[in-house]
Design a protein around this motif. Structure first.
Motif, PDB file in Angstrom:
ATOM      1  N   GLU B  18      48.779  33.884  45.778  1.00 60.75           N
ATOM      2  CA  GLU B  18      48.670  33.643  44.241  1.00 60.75           C
ATOM      3  C   GLU B  18      47.760  34.167  43.544  1.00 60.75           C
ATOM      4  OE1 GLU B  18      51.235  29.497  44.467  1.00 60.75           O
ATOM      5  OE2 GLU B  18      49.122  29.461  44.602  1.00 60.75           O
ATOM      6  N   GLY B  19      46.633  34.446  44.421  1.00 55.14           N
ATOM      7  CA  GLY B  19      45.408  34.889  43.571  1.00 55.14           C
ATOM      8  C   GLY B  19      44.843  34.081  42.488  1.00 55.14           C
ATOM      9  N   LEU B  20      45.121  32.878  42.478  1.00 56.87           N
ATOM     10  CA  LEU B  20      44.727  31.977  40.907  1.00 56.87           C
ATOM     11  C   LEU B  20      43.366  31.209  41.281  1.00 56.87           C
ATOM     12  CD1 LEU B  20      47.975  30.467  40.355  1.00 56.87           C
ATOM     13  CD2 LEU B  20      47.226  32.548  39.038  1.00 56.87           C
ATOM     14  N   GLY B  21      42.899  31.347  42.392  1.00 54.49           N
ATOM     15  CA  GLY B  21      41.457  30.628  42.632  1.00 54.49           C
ATOM     16  C   GLY B  21      41.572  29.144  42.273  1.00 54.49           C
ATOM     17  N   SER B  22      40.363  28.645  42.301  1.00 52.82           N
ATOM     18  CA  SER B  22      40.303  27.244  42.278  1.00 52.82           C
ATOM     19  C   SER B  22      40.759  26.647  40.919  1.00 52.82           C
ATOM     20  CB  SER B  22      38.818  26.553  42.571  1.00 52.82           C
ATOM     21  OG  SER B  22      38.090  27.267  41.757  1.00 52.82           O
ATOM     22  N   ALA B  23      40.344  27.446  39.802  1.00 60.54           N
ATOM     23  CA  ALA B  23      40.805  26.946  38.588  1.00 60.54           C
ATOM     24  C   ALA B  23      42.386  26.665  38.357  1.00 60.54           C
ATOM     25  CB  ALA B  23      40.077  27.364  37.484  1.00 60.54           C
ATOM     26  N   LYS B  24      43.161  27.674  39.196  1.00 58.04           N
ATOM     27  CA  LYS B  24      44.516  27.717  39.269  1.00 58.04           C
ATOM     28  C   LYS B  24      44.862  28.486  38.008  1.00 58.04           C
ATOM     29  CE  LYS B  24      44.766  24.820  42.539  1.00 58.04           C
ATOM     30  NZ  LYS B  24      44.564  25.673  43.973  1.00 58.04           N
ATOM     31  N   GLU B  25      44.104  29.376  37.355  1.00 52.72           N
ATOM     32  CA  GLU B  25      44.148  30.138  36.323  1.00 52.72           C
ATOM     33  C   GLU B  25      44.221  31.567  36.496  1.00 52.72           C
ATOM     34  OE1 GLU B  25      42.012  28.684  33.074  1.00 52.72           O
ATOM     35  OE2 GLU B  25      43.100  27.002  32.513  1.00 52.72           O
ATOM     36  N   GLY B  26      43.630  32.000  37.529  1.00 51.11           N
ATOM     37  CA  GLY B  26      43.308  33.241  37.934  1.00 51.11           C
ATOM     38  C   GLY B  26      42.526  34.002  36.792  1.00 51.11           C
ATOM     39  N   THR B  27      42.745  35.208  36.386  1.00 51.01           N
ATOM     40  CA  THR B  27      41.955  35.755  35.330  1.00 51.01           C
ATOM     41  C   THR B  27      42.610  35.784  33.861  1.00 51.01           C
ATOM     42  OG1 THR B  27      43.302  37.815  35.889  1.00 51.01           O
ATOM     43  CG2 THR B  27      41.253  37.539  36.817  1.00 51.01           C
ATOM     44  N   ALA B  28      43.215  34.720  33.726  1.00 47.93           N
ATOM     45  CA  ALA B  28      44.191  34.294  32.432  1.00 47.93           C
ATOM     46  C   ALA B  28      43.137  34.175  31.141  1.00 47.93           C
ATOM     47  CB  ALA B  28      45.079  33.270  32.482  1.00 47.93           C
ATOM     48  N   HIS B  29      42.045  33.427  31.530  1.00 48.24           N
ATOM     49  CA  HIS B  29      41.096  33.131  30.472  1.00 48.24           C
ATOM     50  C   HIS B  29      40.182  34.347  30.143  1.00 48.24           C
ATOM     51  CE1 HIS B  29      37.612  31.427  28.882  1.00 48.24           C
ATOM     52  NE2 HIS B  29      38.217  30.344  28.507  1.00 48.24           N
TER      53      HIS B  29
END
Lengths: 129, 136
Positions: B18-29
């Motif tokens: 998934e590659g979303l990291g701990s914040a579950k947002e990935g690089t979206a922000h």
């Protein structure tokens, strides 16, 4: 478990003050200042929609000493955030990371924003008479 | 399959995919911050250039300028994108420097309300001028 002093990553105070970290901090500060500027922009737009009277009230603020002070601040913050922001975008694209390039682009952003701010206000004062 | 890397990593294979990291947002922000930054280059320069080249900043001149569809449209885009860009930026600043959870949630929520209010007011005001309601 006994409390033991763990090794910490170096704190901010331990670094030598230089252009890279100064401009990084200034980028955040100018960004925050511009966020406040958005409130002023909305206030100004609402005053236009409100008609000549409310517009006159808004313009009395912006043309006053406090208003001019803030506008000069916002204009510098805008030009710096713009130029340094472009610098960041180049870094995001993986370009301009060499030490000489970093320093040159940093000083370019500083000099550019000062010159553009001065130019803007000389232009405004030249046209407001 | 590379069993070694699976065993040594504490991340589950699903999280890695998934590659979303701990914040579950990935690089979206991060990515939204950059995209809005690029959009704001022409929009802010347009506003600065427009205001500086207006013959005067009296009410009638400014109202006529803003009520031209192109100006109104660009001004709405400018307010909307600026509000979102400022929201993203001040959120990161808050997350970095405010450490107590209660204060952090309070400031982050206040910022959200502030930007929606500010952006909404600005865009509503522009619409009123463009649609000619400002003098009713």
């Amino acid at each position: 478990m006994p409390a033991r002093a763990r090794p910490l990553s170096p704190h901010l105070e331990i670094y030598r003050w230089q252009i890279s970290n100064t401009l990084s901090i200034l980028h955040r500060v100018t960004g925050a200042i511009l966020a406040v500027g958005l409130i002023a922009l909305s206030f100004w737009l609402v005053s236009i929609a409100g008609g000549p009277d409310s517009y006159a009230v808004a313009m009395r603020f912006f043309r006053g000493a406090v208003g001019i002070f803030f506008l000069i601040g916002w204009s510098f913050a805008f030009y710096f955030h713009l130029l340094n922001g472009v610098r960041h975008l180049f870094w995001d694209a993986g370009r301009g990371f060499e030490k000489a390039q970093r320093h040159a682009s940093g000083w370019f952003a500083v000099a550019g924003s000062v010159i553009l701010t001065l130019g803007t206000w000389i232009w405004i004062w030249g046209h407001s008479s | 399959m590379d069993l070694g890397s699976l065993i040594l990593s504490l991340r589950s294979p699903l999280s890695r995919v998934e590659g979303l990291g701990s914040a579950k947002e990935g690089t979206a922000h991060w990515w939204s911050q950059r995209v809005t930054a690029v959009a704001l280059i022409p929009l802010t320069l347009w506003l600065a250039f427009s205001l500086m080249t207006l013959p005067a900043l009296d009410y009638d001149t400014v109202r006529v300028w803003l009520s031209v569809p192109v100006s109104g449209f660009l001004a709405i885009l400018l307010v909307a994108v600026t509000a979102y860009h400022a929201y993203l930026g001040t959120t990161v600043i808050t997350e970095d420097y405010v450490h107590s959870t209660g204060m952090k949630v309070l400031i982050l929520t206040t910022l959200k309300f502030l930007y929606v209010l500010c952006g909404g007011l600005g865009m509503f005001a522009i619409l009123r001028v463009v649609l000619g309601f400002s003098r009713l």
